[in-house]
Design an enzyme around this catalytic site. Structure first.
Site, PDB file in Angstrom:
ATOM      1  N   VAL A  21       0.841  -1.212   0.000  1.00  0.00           N
ATOM      2  CA  VAL A  21       0.000   0.000   0.000  1.00  0.00           C
ATOM      3  C   VAL A  21       0.869   1.252   0.000  1.00  0.00           C
ATOM      4  O   VAL A  21       0.425   2.342   0.292  1.00  0.00           O
ATOM      5  CB  VAL A  21      -0.939   0.000   1.242  1.00  0.00           C
ATOM      6  CG1 VAL A  21      -1.870  -1.186   1.210  1.00  0.00           C
ATOM      7  CG2 VAL A  21      -0.124  -0.005   2.542  1.00  0.00           C
ATOM      8  N   HIS A  38      -4.616  -4.781  -1.762  1.00  0.00           N
ATOM      9  CA  HIS A  38      -4.894  -4.436  -0.362  1.00  0.00           C
ATOM     10  C   HIS A  38      -5.065  -2.944  -0.180  1.00  0.00           C
ATOM     11  O   HIS A  38      -4.793  -2.406   0.887  1.00  0.00           O
ATOM     12  CB  HIS A  38      -3.781  -4.984   0.556  1.00  0.00           C
ATOM     13  CG  HIS A  38      -3.744  -6.477   0.582  1.00  0.00           C
ATOM     14  ND1 HIS A  38      -2.706  -7.201   1.120  1.00  0.00           N
ATOM     15  CD2 HIS A  38      -4.607  -7.397   0.089  1.00  0.00           C
ATOM     16  CE1 HIS A  38      -2.958  -8.502   0.991  1.00  0.00           C
ATOM     17  NE2 HIS A  38      -4.097  -8.645   0.351  1.00  0.00           N
ATOM     18  N   GLY A  97       9.064 -11.027  -3.505  1.00  0.00           N
ATOM     19  CA  GLY A  97       9.003 -10.566  -2.119  1.00  0.00           C
ATOM     20  C   GLY A  97       7.692 -10.815  -1.408  1.00  0.00           C
ATOM     21  O   GLY A  97       7.186  -9.933  -0.710  1.00  0.00           O
ATOM     22  N   THR A  98       7.142 -12.029  -1.587  1.00  0.00           N
ATOM     23  CA  THR A  98       5.939 -12.349  -0.811  1.00  0.00           C
ATOM     24  C   THR A  98       6.068 -13.746  -0.226  1.00  0.00           C
ATOM     25  O   THR A  98       6.623 -14.652  -0.832  1.00  0.00           O
ATOM     26  CB  THR A  98       4.643 -12.242  -1.647  1.00  0.00           C
ATOM     27  OG1 THR A  98       3.507 -12.503  -0.808  1.00  0.00           O
ATOM     28  CG2 THR A  98       4.636 -13.204  -2.828  1.00  0.00           C
ATOM     29  N   SER A  99       5.544 -13.903   1.009  1.00  0.00           N
ATOM     30  CA  SER A  99       5.558 -15.226   1.658  1.00  0.00           C
ATOM     31  C   SER A  99       4.412 -16.081   1.128  1.00  0.00           C
ATOM     32  O   SER A  99       4.326 -17.268   1.394  1.00  0.00           O
ATOM     33  CB  SER A  99       5.412 -15.062   3.172  1.00  0.00           C
ATOM     34  OG  SER A  99       4.174 -14.396   3.437  1.00  0.00           O
ATOM     35  N   ASN A 147      13.110 -14.080  -4.107  1.00  0.00           N
ATOM     36  CA  ASN A 147      12.921 -13.972  -2.656  1.00  0.00           C
ATOM     37  C   ASN A 147      14.255 -14.210  -1.965  1.00  0.00           C
ATOM     38  O   ASN A 147      15.136 -14.862  -2.511  1.00  0.00           O
ATOM     39  CB  ASN A 147      11.881 -14.999  -2.176  1.00  0.00           C
ATOM     40  CG  ASN A 147      11.248 -14.603  -0.852  1.00  0.00           C
ATOM     41  OD1 ASN A 147      11.972 -14.369   0.119  1.00  0.00           O
ATOM     42  ND2 ASN A 147       9.931 -14.497  -0.803  1.00  0.00           N
ATOM     43  N   GLU A 194      14.490 -15.978   0.609  1.00  0.00           N
ATOM     44  CA  GLU A 194      14.479 -17.387   1.060  1.00  0.00           C
ATOM     45  C   GLU A 194      13.353 -18.138   0.361  1.00  0.00           C
ATOM     46  O   GLU A 194      12.459 -17.533  -0.221  1.00  0.00           O
ATOM     47  CB  GLU A 194      14.288 -17.432   2.582  1.00  0.00           C
ATOM     48  CG  GLU A 194      13.007 -16.766   3.042  1.00  0.00           C
ATOM     49  CD  GLU A 194      12.998 -16.457   4.548  1.00  0.00           C
ATOM     50  OE1 GLU A 194      14.067 -16.466   5.169  1.00  0.00           O
ATOM     51  OE2 GLU A 194      11.892 -16.216   5.051  1.00  0.00           O
TER      52      GLU A 194
HETATM   53  N1  APR Z   1      14.223  -9.145  -1.311  1.00  0.00           N
HETATM   54  C1  APR Z   1      13.393 -10.176  -1.650  1.00  0.00           C
HETATM   55  N2  APR Z   1      12.524 -10.759  -0.776  1.00  0.00           N
HETATM   56  C2  APR Z   1      12.498 -10.251   0.476  1.00  0.00           C
HETATM   57  C3  APR Z   1      13.322  -9.180   0.900  1.00  0.00           C
HETATM   58  C4  APR Z   1      14.211  -8.622  -0.066  1.00  0.00           C
HETATM   59  N3  APR Z   1      15.035  -7.612   0.232  1.00  0.00           N
HETATM   60  N4  APR Z   1      13.048  -8.930   2.215  1.00  0.00           N
HETATM   61  C5  APR Z   1      12.103  -9.804   2.590  1.00  0.00           C
HETATM   62  N5  APR Z   1      11.766 -10.606   1.560  1.00  0.00           N
HETATM   63  C6  APR Z   1      10.759 -11.669   1.512  1.00  0.00           C
HETATM   64  C7  APR Z   1      10.658 -12.484   2.778  1.00  0.00           C
HETATM   65  O1  APR Z   1      11.559 -13.581   2.728  1.00  0.00           O
HETATM   66  C8  APR Z   1       9.196 -12.955   2.722  1.00  0.00           C
HETATM   67  O2  APR Z   1       9.071 -14.170   1.996  1.00  0.00           O
HETATM   68  O3  APR Z   1       9.502 -11.051   1.354  1.00  0.00           O
HETATM   69  C9  APR Z   1       8.490 -11.854   1.949  1.00  0.00           C
HETATM   70  C10 APR Z   1       7.636 -10.960   2.815  1.00  0.00           C
HETATM   71  O4  APR Z   1       6.586 -11.745   3.326  1.00  0.00           O
HETATM   72  P1  APR Z   1       5.527 -11.052   4.305  1.00  0.00           P
HETATM   73  O5  APR Z   1       6.243 -10.276   5.345  1.00  0.00           O
HETATM   74  O6  APR Z   1       4.571 -12.126   4.720  1.00  0.00           O
HETATM   75  O7  APR Z   1       4.776  -9.981   3.385  1.00  0.00           O
HETATM   76  P2  APR Z   1       3.628 -10.252   2.319  1.00  0.00           P
HETATM   77  O8  APR Z   1       3.817 -11.575   1.667  1.00  0.00           O
HETATM   78  O9  APR Z   1       3.570  -9.053   1.448  1.00  0.00           O
HETATM   79  O10 APR Z   1       2.313 -10.287   3.264  1.00  0.00           O
HETATM   80  C11 APR Z   1       1.088 -10.356   2.619  1.00  0.00           C
HETATM   81  O11 APR Z   1      -0.012 -10.006   4.739  1.00  0.00           O
HETATM   82  O12 APR Z   1      -0.078  -8.913   6.723  1.00  0.00           O
HETATM   83  C12 APR Z   1      -0.643  -8.975   5.477  1.00  0.00           C
HETATM   84  O13 APR Z   1      -1.708  -7.215   4.376  1.00  0.00           O
HETATM   85  C13 APR Z   1      -0.452  -7.679   4.737  1.00  0.00           C
HETATM   86  O14 APR Z   1      -0.105  -7.371   2.368  1.00  0.00           O
HETATM   87  C14 APR Z   1       0.353  -8.081   3.520  1.00  0.00           C
HETATM   88  C15 APR Z   1       0.067  -9.572   3.396  1.00  0.00           C
END
Ligand code: APR
Length: 252
Positions: free
Chosen positions: A103, A119, A186-188, A212, A214
């Protein structure tokens, strides 16, 4: 990892219908913490207490303590090379849309034109009672921000327990179901319904490229090309390979 970068660049050049799915990880190098990594936002604020629509209705002043902290961080953040790389791919005609869970508006600030915000966005606020909407700038520095009717305003971001904006949902499904390649950055991938999009694209025959730090629940399930590393470094390397391939094609 070099091989994976080369393969990703090749897929993007050949696909002609690539979209990107992004999460908080793409903005970490812009200074915005993600949610579930070791020092993520949820390690500081329990999402049950701060990120549901019920928590907001119950105690908006408390939720605004978290929102204020996030706003101060997002207000200083600038797009990094991962956001800029996606905008570059769009300019080259190699990327259609970015579907983001973020966002922070950094895709738009990087120059991406077609950004679908699953979102919502923190740039506007709405009164849950009288439905009046305000630009963030009109209420900047006011915590908690109040509507002219006196109630505390809510940012137009989707809290847990709220619906995904219908148009974003519809476009997400349509694009995921018709793309030929998917860049997931960059999303889990633990939050639905956003996390249904990668599987929809896979079932429609798309090649799945995942960037990612990891491995995630997608990596050994649907990902074809996994590039481990920071989003900005990996995207910069992909862009330079794509530009190299484009130059080779022109010289043929
Ligand atoms: N480069 C690449 N990946 C990265 C980096 C980076 N520098 N830093 C972190 N990550 C990865 C982490 O390893 C993780 O897998 O980004 C991912 C972030 O995951 P989350 O923190 O779960 O974020 P996200 O997937 O966007 O969450 C989804 O959850 O809480 C709600 O609304 C919120 O939109 C969010 C949603």
């Amino acid at each position: 990892m070099k091989e994976a970068i080369k393969n990703a660049a090749k897929v993007i050049i050949e696909s002609r219908a690539t979209i990107a799915l992004t999460g908080a990880g793409i903005s970490v190098e812009s200074g915005i913490p993600d949610f579930r990594s070791k020092d993520g936002l949820w390690s500081k604020f329990d999402p049950e207490e701060y990120a549901t629509i019920y928590a907001f209705r119950e105690n908006p002043e408390k939720v605004w303590r978290m929102l204020k902290e996030m706003e101060e961080i997002v207000g200083k953040a600038k797009p990094n090379n991962a956001h800029i790389g996606l905008a570059e791919l769009e300019r080259m005609g190699l990327l259609g849309s970015v579907i983001t869970q973020n966002v922070d508006n950094l895709h738009q600030e990087a120059g991406s034109k077609d950004v679908i915000e699953y979102h919502g966005n923190s740039k506007t606020l709405t009164c849950l009672w009288c439905k009046k909407t305000y630009d963030y700038e009109e209420k900047k520095g006011q915590y908690p921000p109040k509507c002219e009717c006196g109630r505390i305003l809510k940012p137009d971001v989707v809290f847990f327990g709220e619906a995904i904006p219908p148009l974003a949902m519809e476009r997400g499904y349509q694009l995921a179901g018709s793309c030929r390649a998917l860049l997931i950055i960059g999303t889990s991938a633990v939050v639905s319904p956003f996390n249904m999009l990668p599987r929809m694209a896979k079932q429609a025959g798309a090649r799945i490229i995942e960037l990612n730090l990891e491995e995630t629940i997608l990596t050994h399930d649907i990902t074809d090309i996994f590039i481990k590393g920071s989003a900005s470094t990996s995207m910069s390397e992909i862009i330079s390979h794509v530009e190299g391939l484009k130059a080779d094609n022109i010289n043929r």
